[in-house]
Design a protein around this motif. Structure first.
Motif, PDB file in Angstrom:
ATOM      1  N   PRO A 354       0.820  -1.218   0.000  1.00 36.01           N
ATOM      2  CA  PRO A 354       0.000   0.000   0.000  1.00 36.01           C
ATOM      3  C   PRO A 354       0.854   1.269   0.000  1.00 36.01           C
ATOM      4  N   ILE A 355       0.608   2.137  -0.988  1.00 34.88           N
ATOM      5  CA  ILE A 355       1.279   3.445  -1.017  1.00 34.88           C
ATOM      6  C   ILE A 355       0.617   4.386  -0.018  1.00 34.88           C
ATOM      7  N   ASN A 356      -0.715   4.342   0.016  1.00 37.00           N
ATOM      8  CA  ASN A 356      -1.498   5.083   1.002  1.00 37.00           C
ATOM      9  C   ASN A 356      -2.766   4.276   1.276  1.00 37.00           C
ATOM     10  N   HIS A 357      -3.736   4.871   1.962  1.00 34.34           N
ATOM     11  CA  HIS A 357      -4.913   4.108   2.354  1.00 34.34           C
ATOM     12  C   HIS A 357      -5.846   3.764   1.190  1.00 34.34           C
ATOM     13  N   LYS A 358      -5.576   4.342  -0.005  1.00 33.18           N
ATOM     14  CA  LYS A 358      -6.426   4.061  -1.166  1.00 33.18           C
ATOM     15  C   LYS A 358      -5.689   3.416  -2.333  1.00 33.18           C
ATOM     16  N   THR A 359      -4.371   3.455  -2.344  1.00 26.08           N
ATOM     17  CA  THR A 359      -3.606   3.038  -3.514  1.00 26.08           C
ATOM     18  C   THR A 359      -2.593   1.949  -3.168  1.00 26.08           C
ATOM     19  N   ASP A 360      -2.560   0.904  -4.016  1.00 27.72           N
ATOM     20  CA  ASP A 360      -1.629  -0.203  -3.830  1.00 27.72           C
ATOM     21  C   ASP A 360      -0.797  -0.408  -5.088  1.00 27.72           C
ATOM     22  N   LEU A 361       0.437  -0.863  -4.886  1.00 27.74           N
ATOM     23  CA  LEU A 361       1.289  -1.348  -5.964  1.00 27.74           C
ATOM     24  C   LEU A 361       1.311  -2.871  -5.893  1.00 27.74           C
ATOM     25  N   ALA A 362       1.327  -3.550  -7.048  1.00 28.55           N
ATOM     26  CA  ALA A 362       1.349  -5.008  -7.047  1.00 28.55           C
ATOM     27  C   ALA A 362       2.328  -5.526  -8.097  1.00 28.55           C
ATOM     28  N   LEU A 363       2.958  -6.656  -7.777  1.00 30.62           N
ATOM     29  CA  LEU A 363       3.939  -7.285  -8.657  1.00 30.62           C
ATOM     30  C   LEU A 363       3.665  -8.789  -8.673  1.00 30.62           C
ATOM     31  N   VAL A 364       3.686  -9.408  -9.872  1.00 36.83           N
ATOM     32  CA  VAL A 364       3.412 -10.841 -10.008  1.00 36.83           C
ATOM     33  C   VAL A 364       4.441 -11.464 -10.943  1.00 36.83           C
ATOM     34  N   ASP A 382      10.443 -25.032 -24.623  1.00 32.82           N
ATOM     35  CA  ASP A 382       9.880 -23.943 -25.419  1.00 32.82           C
ATOM     36  C   ASP A 382       8.393 -23.735 -25.156  1.00 32.82           C
ATOM     37  N   TYR A 383       7.691 -24.784 -24.730  1.00 37.20           N
ATOM     38  CA  TYR A 383       6.277 -24.632 -24.391  1.00 37.20           C
ATOM     39  C   TYR A 383       6.066 -23.867 -23.083  1.00 37.20           C
ATOM     40  N   GLN A 384       7.090 -23.733 -22.297  1.00 40.16           N
ATOM     41  CA  GLN A 384       6.956 -23.062 -20.996  1.00 40.16           C
ATOM     42  C   GLN A 384       6.540 -21.613 -21.165  1.00 40.16           C
ATOM     43  N   ARG A 385       5.584 -21.172 -20.323  1.00 38.63           N
ATOM     44  CA  ARG A 385       5.099 -19.790 -20.353  1.00 38.63           C
ATOM     45  C   ARG A 385       5.549 -19.072 -19.084  1.00 38.63           C
ATOM     46  N   ASN A 386       6.065 -17.849 -19.242  1.00 37.03           N
ATOM     47  CA  ASN A 386       6.463 -17.021 -18.103  1.00 37.03           C
ATOM     48  C   ASN A 386       5.991 -15.599 -18.331  1.00 37.03           C
ATOM     49  N   THR A 387       5.473 -14.973 -17.291  1.00 32.29           N
ATOM     50  CA  THR A 387       5.121 -13.552 -17.384  1.00 32.29           C
ATOM     51  C   THR A 387       5.628 -12.799 -16.152  1.00 32.29           C
ATOM     52  N   LEU A 388       5.872 -11.524 -16.352  1.00 31.07           N
ATOM     53  CA  LEU A 388       6.145 -10.600 -15.261  1.00 31.07           C
ATOM     54  C   LEU A 388       5.089  -9.505 -15.350  1.00 31.07           C
ATOM     55  N   GLN A 389       4.405  -9.229 -14.228  1.00 30.87           N
ATOM     56  CA  GLN A 389       3.275  -8.302 -14.249  1.00 30.87           C
ATOM     57  C   GLN A 389       3.423  -7.252 -13.151  1.00 30.87           C
ATOM     58  N   LEU A 390       3.016  -6.038 -13.492  1.00 29.15           N
ATOM     59  CA  LEU A 390       3.124  -4.914 -12.563  1.00 29.15           C
ATOM     60  C   LEU A 390       1.874  -4.054 -12.683  1.00 29.15           C
ATOM     61  N   GLY A 391       1.362  -3.575 -11.544  1.00 28.54           N
ATOM     62  CA  GLY A 391       0.151  -2.775 -11.619  1.00 28.54           C
ATOM     63  C   GLY A 391      -0.053  -1.839 -10.458  1.00 28.54           C
ATOM     64  N   VAL A 392      -0.991  -0.892 -10.665  1.00 25.65           N
ATOM     65  CA  VAL A 392      -1.419   0.053  -9.638  1.00 25.65           C
ATOM     66  C   VAL A 392      -2.919  -0.111  -9.456  1.00 25.65           C
ATOM     67  N   LEU A 393      -3.365  -0.166  -8.201  1.00 23.15           N
ATOM     68  CA  LEU A 393      -4.785  -0.280  -7.886  1.00 23.15           C
ATOM     69  C   LEU A 393      -5.177   0.885  -6.990  1.00 23.15           C
ATOM     70  N   HIS A 394      -6.207   1.619  -7.395  1.00 16.95           N
ATOM     71  CA  HIS A 394      -6.620   2.804  -6.643  1.00 16.95           C
ATOM     72  C   HIS A 394      -8.118   2.750  -6.359  1.00 16.95           C
ATOM     73  N   ARG A 403      -7.781   0.237 -12.038  1.00 18.92           N
ATOM     74  CA  ARG A 403      -6.575  -0.588 -12.120  1.00 18.92           C
ATOM     75  C   ARG A 403      -5.813  -0.258 -13.398  1.00 18.92           C
ATOM     76  N   LEU A 404      -4.525  -0.088 -13.285  1.00 19.42           N
ATOM     77  CA  LEU A 404      -3.621   0.044 -14.426  1.00 19.42           C
ATOM     78  C   LEU A 404      -2.632  -1.108 -14.330  1.00 19.42           C
ATOM     79  N   TRP A 405      -2.565  -1.937 -15.386  1.00 20.00           N
ATOM     80  CA  TRP A 405      -1.822  -3.188 -15.290  1.00 20.00           C
ATOM     81  C   TRP A 405      -1.042  -3.469 -16.570  1.00 20.00           C
ATOM     82  N   TYR A 406       0.186  -3.986 -16.395  1.00 16.61           N
ATOM     83  CA  TYR A 406       1.010  -4.342 -17.544  1.00 16.61           C
ATOM     84  C   TYR A 406       1.501  -5.775 -17.381  1.00 16.61           C
ATOM     85  N   THR A 407       1.278  -6.587 -18.418  1.00 16.66           N
ATOM     86  CA  THR A 407       1.742  -7.975 -18.440  1.00 16.66           C
ATOM     87  C   THR A 407       2.761  -8.135 -19.556  1.00 16.66           C
ATOM     88  N   ARG A 408       3.936  -8.628 -19.196  1.00 21.25           N
ATOM     89  CA  ARG A 408       5.009  -8.825 -20.172  1.00 21.25           C
ATOM     90  C   ARG A 408       5.304 -10.316 -20.298  1.00 21.25           C
TER      91      ARG A 408
END
Length: 438
Positions: A354-364, A382-394, A403-408
């Motif tokens: 939590p950045i503050n009482h309304k906003t969180d950062l998340a990492l997956v 080669d069939y293996q799947r991997n992602t790195l994800q980052l987001g903000v929740l307000h 929610r603002l979210w990015y999946t790579r």
């Protein structure tokens, strides 16, 4: 005589008026009594109706693939008639799209003092209105702290499969625990229309359409293991086929059993949850490809998983969670054909701060291995799947979250593509959405 008649008449008029007045008063008394009874009846009806609830949820999304123009076609990737393929972004299709990813309306209430019902309908831009939940929770006639759930409901396997998108930090479930290809937009998920024909490099989610299933589950609240620790044991039988927009009966020759045990320990600075799950069943799949114009018969493919999960939630709302599953799933990664002895595994780890009482950062970080064998010339690695994800929740308002979210994608979109092909790119997906509860 006239005098007497006049006197009698004089006496009769007030007596008649008195009788009429008495009759009117009686009618008024009866009417007031009826109104009182009506008010009591309406009050009881209102009280009864107030025990039944209507609620819902909307997941309103805009998403965009952050890829090269050589992977996205302005006119879409085909489709029936004169329209290109619809839905959200896809490689070979639209690059950006507005989408009602999830829409739900829920009805729930008591059947009696102990039992209750739940009915929930699901709809989105990419599907028709269909039944999501339809079950009854029964405690009548059962031992204390025991609940029997019957109908269509979330299977009690793993922590995240039954977990609603309105609560979790990521827009979609991790790949190995997902029910939908929407969790894997950054990877190839196509499937051939020809029976038993393998689509090289394609991977279908492990629990496709199985965020809900039909069956029965018995849950028992365990006695306190410790003064600050409570637990739940659940065992159930389900079809094991998931749900379908057009309705679905069990297609296999047997039922699937699911089990879960979970313990929660409350501490001064937070709560620790530990869980273990098991899944034992099978699914019908083609035993091979088309031979002489005839598709191969269906056979039973073993489907058996074991999972472990841990979750720590601090008083500050900070959260750490990890989950792992492994087991046997005797199908090719695209579910086209039997693959005897195939082993799968998946795990993810996520943190929320939590950045503050309304906003969180998340990492997956998310990893899914759909096979331990080479399939259609593509190696298991080669069939293996991997992602790195980052987001903000307000939390904009009590019932509205942004929610603002990015999946790579950390592995190639299509591992079957030739070296140097644009399809071997690592694709990113940007999502922004409003989540509204009503």
């Amino acid at each position: 005589m006239i005098k007497i008649s006049l006197t009698a008449l004089a006496l009769t008029v007030p007596l008649a008026a008195f009788a009429q007045g008495t009759d009117t008063q009686k009618r008024l008394d009866d009417l007031e009594k009826q109104l009182k009874e009506l008010r009591l009846s309406l009050g009881k009806d209102h009280t009864e109706l107030s025990r039944h609830h209507v609620s819902g949820y909307l997941q309103l999304r805009f998403d965009s693939l952050l890829v090269g123009k050589d992977l996205v076609k302005a006119a879409g990737s085909g489709g029936a008639g004169q329209r290109p393929t619809n839905g959200g972004p896809s490689v070979g299709g639209a690059q950006s799209s507005f989408l009602v990813r999830r829409g739900r309306i829920k009805f729930d209430g008591p059947l009696n003092d102990k039992d209750k019902y739940t009915v929930q309908l699901d709809f989105s831009n990419t599907s028709s209105v269909n039944l999501r939940d339809g079950f009854a929770d029964i405690k009548s006639g059962l031992p204390k702290n025991t609940n029997l759930r019957v109908g269509q409901f979330a299977p009690h396997f793993s922590y995240t499969l039954p977990y609603s998108s309105r609560l979790r930090e990521s827009p979609e479930r991790p790949l190995g625990f997902s029910d939908s290809g929407n969790a894997a937009v950054v990877f190839k998920t196509g499937q051939s229309a020809n029976a038993g024909e393998i689509t090289p490099g394609s991977v279908i989610p492990l629990f496709s359409n199985q965020d809900r299933d039909s069956g029965a589950a018995l849950a028992w609240s365990l006695p306190k293991l410790h003064k600050n620790t409570v637990g739940t044991l659940t065992a159930g039988l389900i079809n094991g086929e998931g749900r379908d927009n057009n309705g679905l009966r069990n297609l296999g020759a047997g039922l699937t059993s699911i089990y879960r045990v979970e313990a929660v320990q409350n501490q001064a600075n937070g709560a620790l949850t530990l869980g273990s799950s098991a899944y034992r069943g099978a699914m019908p799949v083609r035993s091979g490809g088309i031979t002489g114009g005839n598709p191969a018969p269906f056979v039973r493919a073993a489907r058996s998983f074991t999972g472990l999960d841990a979750r720590w939630v601090a008083k500050s709302r900070a959260e750490l969670r990890a989950e792992y599953l492994s087991g046997t799933f005797e199908m090719t990664p695209d579910r086209a054909r039997l693959l005897p002895g195939n082993k799968v595994s998946a795990w993810y780890a996520t943190g929320k701060y939590p950045i503050n009482h309304k906003t969180d950062l998340a990492l997956v970080y998310d990893e899914f291995r759909p096979t331990n064998q080479s399939v259609a010339g593509v190696s298991a690695h080669d069939y293996q799947r991997n992602t790195l994800q980052l987001g903000v929740l307000h939390q904009i308002a009590p019932n509205t979250r942004w929610r603002l979210w990015y999946t790579r994608g950390m592995s190639a979109y299509d591992p079957s593509a030739a070296s140097g092909s644009p399809l071997r790119k690592k694709v990113g997906l940007l999502i922004t959405e409003l989540q509204v509860e009503y």
